[in-house]
Design an enzyme around this catalytic site. Structure first.
Site, PDB file in Angstrom:
ATOM      1  NE  ARG A 321      -3.144  -2.643   2.613  1.00  0.00           N
ATOM      2  CZ  ARG A 321      -3.704  -3.164   3.689  1.00  0.00           C
ATOM      3  NH1 ARG A 321      -3.868  -2.418   4.759  1.00  0.00           N
ATOM      4  NH2 ARG A 321      -4.104  -4.412   3.710  1.00  0.00           N
ATOM      5  CD  GLU A 390       2.210 -18.725   6.022  1.00  0.00           C
ATOM      6  OE1 GLU A 390       1.173 -18.470   5.409  1.00  0.00           O
ATOM      7  OE2 GLU A 390       3.248 -18.050   5.883  1.00  0.00           O
ATOM      8  CG  ASP A 508     -49.472  -5.619  19.780  1.00  0.00           C
ATOM      9  OD1 ASP A 508     -49.759  -5.117  20.872  1.00  0.00           O
ATOM     10  OD2 ASP A 508     -48.314  -5.611  19.299  1.00  0.00           O
ATOM     11  CG  ASP A 689     -44.430  -6.576  18.663  1.00  0.00           C
ATOM     12  OD1 ASP A 689     -45.532  -6.273  19.147  1.00  0.00           O
ATOM     13  OD2 ASP A 689     -43.352  -6.246  19.171  1.00  0.00           O
TER      14      ASP A 689
HETATM   15  P1  ADQ Z   1      -2.058 -10.045   6.325  1.00  0.00           P
HETATM   16  O1  ADQ Z   1      -2.079  -8.741   7.042  1.00  0.00           O
HETATM   17  O2  ADQ Z   1      -1.509  -9.998   4.958  1.00  0.00           O
HETATM   18  O3  ADQ Z   1      -3.503 -10.700   6.280  1.00  0.00           O
HETATM   19  P2  ADQ Z   1      -0.860 -12.563   7.515  1.00  0.00           P
HETATM   20  O4  ADQ Z   1      -1.955 -13.278   8.178  1.00  0.00           O
HETATM   21  O5  ADQ Z   1       0.395 -12.677   8.301  1.00  0.00           O
HETATM   22  O6  ADQ Z   1      -1.138 -11.009   7.293  1.00  0.00           O
HETATM   23  O7  ADQ Z   1      -0.659 -13.179   6.100  1.00  0.00           O
HETATM   24  C1  ADQ Z   1       0.444 -12.896   5.291  1.00  0.00           C
HETATM   25  C2  ADQ Z   1       0.599 -13.973   4.213  1.00  0.00           C
HETATM   26  O8  ADQ Z   1       1.487 -13.499   3.221  1.00  0.00           O
HETATM   27  C3  ADQ Z   1       1.184 -15.252   4.756  1.00  0.00           C
HETATM   28  O9  ADQ Z   1       0.472 -16.336   4.260  1.00  0.00           O
HETATM   29  C4  ADQ Z   1       2.619 -15.255   4.261  1.00  0.00           C
HETATM   30  O10 ADQ Z   1       3.139 -16.517   3.966  1.00  0.00           O
HETATM   31  C5  ADQ Z   1       2.527 -14.451   2.997  1.00  0.00           C
HETATM   32  N1  ADQ Z   1       3.797 -13.740   2.803  1.00  0.00           N
HETATM   33  C6  ADQ Z   1       4.406 -12.984   3.692  1.00  0.00           C
HETATM   34  N2  ADQ Z   1       5.561 -12.534   3.180  1.00  0.00           N
HETATM   35  C7  ADQ Z   1       5.664 -12.983   1.959  1.00  0.00           C
HETATM   36  C8  ADQ Z   1       6.630 -12.827   0.929  1.00  0.00           C
HETATM   37  N3  ADQ Z   1       7.689 -12.106   1.094  1.00  0.00           N
HETATM   38  N4  ADQ Z   1       6.381 -13.439  -0.194  1.00  0.00           N
HETATM   39  C9  ADQ Z   1       5.291 -14.165  -0.373  1.00  0.00           C
HETATM   40  N5  ADQ Z   1       4.362 -14.344   0.558  1.00  0.00           N
HETATM   41  C10 ADQ Z   1       4.534 -13.751   1.704  1.00  0.00           C
HETATM   42  C11 ADQ Z   1      -4.842 -10.357   6.724  1.00  0.00           C
HETATM   43  C12 ADQ Z   1      -4.969  -9.939   8.190  1.00  0.00           C
HETATM   44  C13 ADQ Z   1      -4.379 -11.024   9.056  1.00  0.00           C
HETATM   45  C14 ADQ Z   1      -5.082 -12.351   8.777  1.00  0.00           C
HETATM   46  C15 ADQ Z   1      -5.105 -12.653   7.284  1.00  0.00           C
HETATM   47  C16 ADQ Z   1      -5.967 -13.864   6.965  1.00  0.00           C
HETATM   48  O11 ADQ Z   1      -4.312  -8.711   8.430  1.00  0.00           O
HETATM   49  O12 ADQ Z   1      -4.511 -10.687  10.418  1.00  0.00           O
HETATM   50  O13 ADQ Z   1      -4.367 -13.373   9.432  1.00  0.00           O
HETATM   51  O14 ADQ Z   1      -5.617 -11.567   6.561  1.00  0.00           O
HETATM   52  O15 ADQ Z   1      -7.261 -13.720   7.438  1.00  0.00           O
END
Ligand code: ADQ
Length: 737
Positions: A321, A390, A508, A689
């Site tokens: 962003r 992960e 009612d 109701d």
């Molecule tokens: P995110 O804020 O994006 O998600 P997160 O849950 O940590 O945060 O997920 C990040 C994902 O991006 C992970 O699966 C990770 O493997 C992948 N990723 C990180 N770095 C990477 C890289 N350099 N290259 C490729 N992949 C990368 C939002 C919410 C979180 C919530 C998730 C899911 O902010 O709180 O856990 O959605 O609901």
């Protein structure tokens, strides 16, 4: 055949255009994996933005994008760069994202952003409706699309719609500051099921719904006039097998197959075998606590210089962003912090922080997860945090220590990690020391439990559970006892009404003819309503009775000019057409002096509540009280009263935000059956109701047309959704007189 429609801001696709050639590959993100069992050939479609603005896709490739998307069972929603600016970078990421993560100082209230958010949400909803067929199940994802459920519901009232919020839902005190709070809540309440990662987010959401929209909330259900919305927590998991397998393959790979990154990491490990690597991976986002982490690490090295050259923070921040000013500022802050700390502590053979600002391919992610013995994840707020999960999944030999912020949703399920408050540097430093020295056996013991849970509650299981609960809401709806009055049923009722020779209608007042208002005295009938009732009662063969819990003076003064029979106080008083009130029950009121002080005590302790004193009953109103406190006190008072009044021939009626104590011999059921004695009505109709109207529904003959207003458990045969529908129904009676 019915299908599942999945909607998220982005499609699970990567699109690239090179030399006027389009390349589309499916993405392998967590959500895509989790939903793959629902996103198979023909069974499902996924609707979302393909990642390139309309301006970025050459005109001659537009159809190609849609065609390629369709090959993956996806439908592309095309957005212009203005729409992306207003809807995505604007309202989603400069209003909702900071507010929902408690960054109120970053939250912008911009009308243009809001306008764009509504328009783009409508665009998504229209695309869904374009593909929706009866019986389909719709699953909307995340904070960019909060208004979509209501927009779908307006056009497809019977649709089964679920919504999952991937980020936190803030407490009411924070959420209430949003200028468009009602619209946002109403938007998301277009669903049948709303899912959050944790119970806390669910609790916050329900509290906002009950305080801001004043809807009735029972446990985890919100009762709306036309539907019940269920709210529940579904902690999202990861594709456990994928990460485990990737780690196993990683260890099997020969040195020639190793990545450049892994070679470098190994080189350092060999040079300093006693040194440990601390890993952090996140999107570069202010919610992730990256600056906090670096400062806490500095604090740790300051306080514990013996770790210099023994630890190394490997920090991967993925660009994110960068069109939003706060993200650009954060980037500068992190660059400076890393520079300062590296400058402060580095030695000729050692740098304390390795900082990568880029996206890395999956295999490098696995290199980092498997190589670093400690993971330090310190978000200040995080809906879940999948990186934590992960990391644990890739530790196939079960070694490794996870240090995780308690502010991440994941902390609720990962108790065996070292849980820290990211604002407490002392605690973070202590956790780093503990991690550094944790015996292998303890590491394995902790990870064994973590892995067991993560393996079981995978992302696939998460998606299945959500879908199962969503389909369950449909079954619930179908098994709902009363039948909704559709136009066909209404026609049928009117046929019977026309045919009948002698008809009676029991109606009612509050919540049926008029909506509830904060002050009961403000619920006066409008002129149209008076006219409607007057006309209905003007026919020789139709007898209308307004039957209410209200006191006779209020009811009498509101209907003084209208020749209609009134029953007040649930049947204590009756007003004939000529306007004379009679006591219809031989009820006593001496008990009031004993009961009144008890209720007064509750009024004193519960702001916003008051006593309404009727001739033969006492009512305690709590509509204006704080909804949660009101429910708690109502429960308490009901118990106290039940004890107090036992054997006194009294009963406590639990109405809509009101408790009423009155003689047990008096209720609306008894009052209306009395009206039937000796008469040969061949059409009986009753509508109401609330709880107290159930007495009518139960006591009237089975052939009566009994109608509940709103969706709640009822003994009535039919239901309508709200007061406007009641008017429509009564107008039909009028037209068929
Ligand atoms: P995110 O804020 O994006 O998600 P997160 O849950 O940590 O945060 O997920 C990040 C994902 O991006 C992970 O699966 C990770 O493997 C992948 N990723 C990180 N770095 C990477 C890289 N350099 N290259 C490729 N992949 C990368 C939002 C919410 C979180 C919530 C998730 C899911 O902010 O709180 O856990 O959605 O609901």
């Amino acid at each position: 055949m019915s299908k599942t429609i999945i909607i998220s801001n982005r499609l699970p696709l990567q699109i690239s255009i090179e030399n006027n050639h389009l390349d589309v590959t499916p993405s392998v993100g967590g959500l895509a994996t989790g939903l793959k069992s629902f996103h198979k050939d023909g069974d499902s479609i996924w609707i979302g933005w393909p990642g390139l603005t309309e301006e970025e896709i050459p005109e001659n490739l537009k159809d190609e994008v849609q065609k390629k998307a369709r090959e993956e069972n996806c439908v592309a929603v095309h957005l212009t760069s203005d729409e992306i600016d207003g809807f995505y970078y604007g309202f989603s990421n400069r209003t909702i994202w900071p507010l929902f993560h408690y960054f109120m100082e970053y939250t912008e209230s911009d009308d243009q952003f809001w306008k764009s958010y509504q328009e783009v949400n409508q665009k998504y909803a229209d695309e869904i409706l374009e593909h929706y067929e009866d019986g389909d199940v719709i699953w909307v994802h995340d904070y960019q699309l909060l208004l979509v459920p209501k927009m779908i519901r307006e056009k497809a009232p019977e649709a089964v719609i679920g919504f999952f919020n991937h980020i936190p839902f803030p407490s009411y005190e924070v959420f209430r500051t949003l200028p468009w709070r009602e619209k946002v809540l109403e938007g998301v309440l277009g669903t049948d099921l709303i899912g959050f990662h944790t119970y806390d987010y669910e609790r916050h959401f329900l509290s906002s719904v009950s305080r801001i929209l004043r809807h009735q909330v029972d446990f985890n259900e919100v009762t709306l006039p036309d539907r019940i919305v269920k709210v529940d927590s579904f902690p999202m998991g990861i594709d456990y097998k994928k990460f485990e397998q990737a780690a196993l393959d990683h260890f099997k790979s020969t040195s020639e197959n190793q990545s450049e990154l892994q070679r470098r990491l190994d080189h350092h490990l060999e040079a300093t075998p006693e040194a440990k690597m601390i890993l952090s991976i996140d999107r570069l986002d202010y919610t992730k606590g990256i600056a906090h982490r670096i400062r806490a690490y500095e604090y740790f090295l300051d306080k514990n210089p013996e770790y210099i050259e023994k630890v190394r923070l490997v920090m991967l921040a993925v660009p994110s962003r960068s069109n939003v000013p706060q993200y650009r500022r954060l980037k500068r802050e992190v660059d400076e912090l890393v520079g300062r700390i590296n400058g402060k502590f580095s030695t000729v053979s050692w740098t304390p922080i390795w900082y990568f600002y880029r996206s890395m391919p999956f295999e490098n992610l696995i290199d980092l997860y498997t190589t670093c013995e400690i993971a330090l994840l310190t978000p200040i707020r995080d809906g879940m945090n999948l990186v934590a999960k992960e990391y644990v999944a890739t530790r196939t030999d079960r070694t490794g220590v996870l240090i995780l912020s308690e502010m991440a949703g994941a902390a609720h399920e990962m108790n065996e990690a070292l849980i820290i408050n990211p604002n407490n540097f002392e605690q973070v430093a202590e956790a780093l020391k503990t991690a550094f020295h944790m015996p292998k056996e303890e590491q394995m013991e902790r990870n064994k439990m973590l892995q067991k849970r993560l393996r079981r509650y995978s992302v696939e299981k998460w998606a299945q559970d959500f879908m199962k609960a969503l389909r369950g809401t449909k079954e619930n709806r179908d098994s709902f006892k009363a039948t909704r009055i559709t136009s066909e049923i209404s026609e049928e009722i009117m046929e019977q009404f026309k045919k009948a020779k002698k008809k009676i209608l029991f109606i009612d007042y509050d919540g049926t003819l008029v909506n509830f208002v904060n002050k009961p005295e403000d619920a006066e009938p409008d002129a149209d309503l008076k006219e409607l009732i007057r006309t209905l009662n003007s026919s020789e063969d139709t007898h209308v009775i307004l039957i209410s819990g209200r006191d006779k003076n209020t009811l009498g003064s509101w209907w003084r000019d209208i020749p209609v029979e009134l029953i007040s106080e649930h049947g204590v008083w009756m007003r004939q057409i000529d306007g004379e009130w009679e006591l219809s029950e031989n009820v006593k009121s001496e008990w009031m002096d004993a009961v009144r002080p008890v209720i007064e005590n509750f009024v004193d302790r519960t702001p916003g509540t008051f006593i309404e004193e009727k001739n033969y009953s006492l009512a305690w109103h709590y509509r204006k009280a704080d909804p949660q406190l009101g429910e708690i006190r109502a429960n308490e008072l009901s118990n106290v009263l039940k004890e107090l009044i036992s054997n006194r021939g009294l009963s406590v009626l639990e109405g809509n935000k009101v408790l009423e104590i009155k003689s047990s011999d008096v209720n609306k059921g008894k009052a209306c059956t009395k009206k039937l004695v000796g008469e040969n009505y061949d059409f009986i109709f009753a509508i109401g109701d609330d709880w107290t109207d159930e007495y009518m529904f139960q006591e009237l003959p089975e052939t009566a047309y009994t109608v509940k207003v709103g969706i709640r458990k009822t003994s009535a045969r039919y239901y309508v959704e709200g007061t406007p529908k009641v008017r429509t129904l009564l107008e039909k009676f009028r037209d068929n007189l």
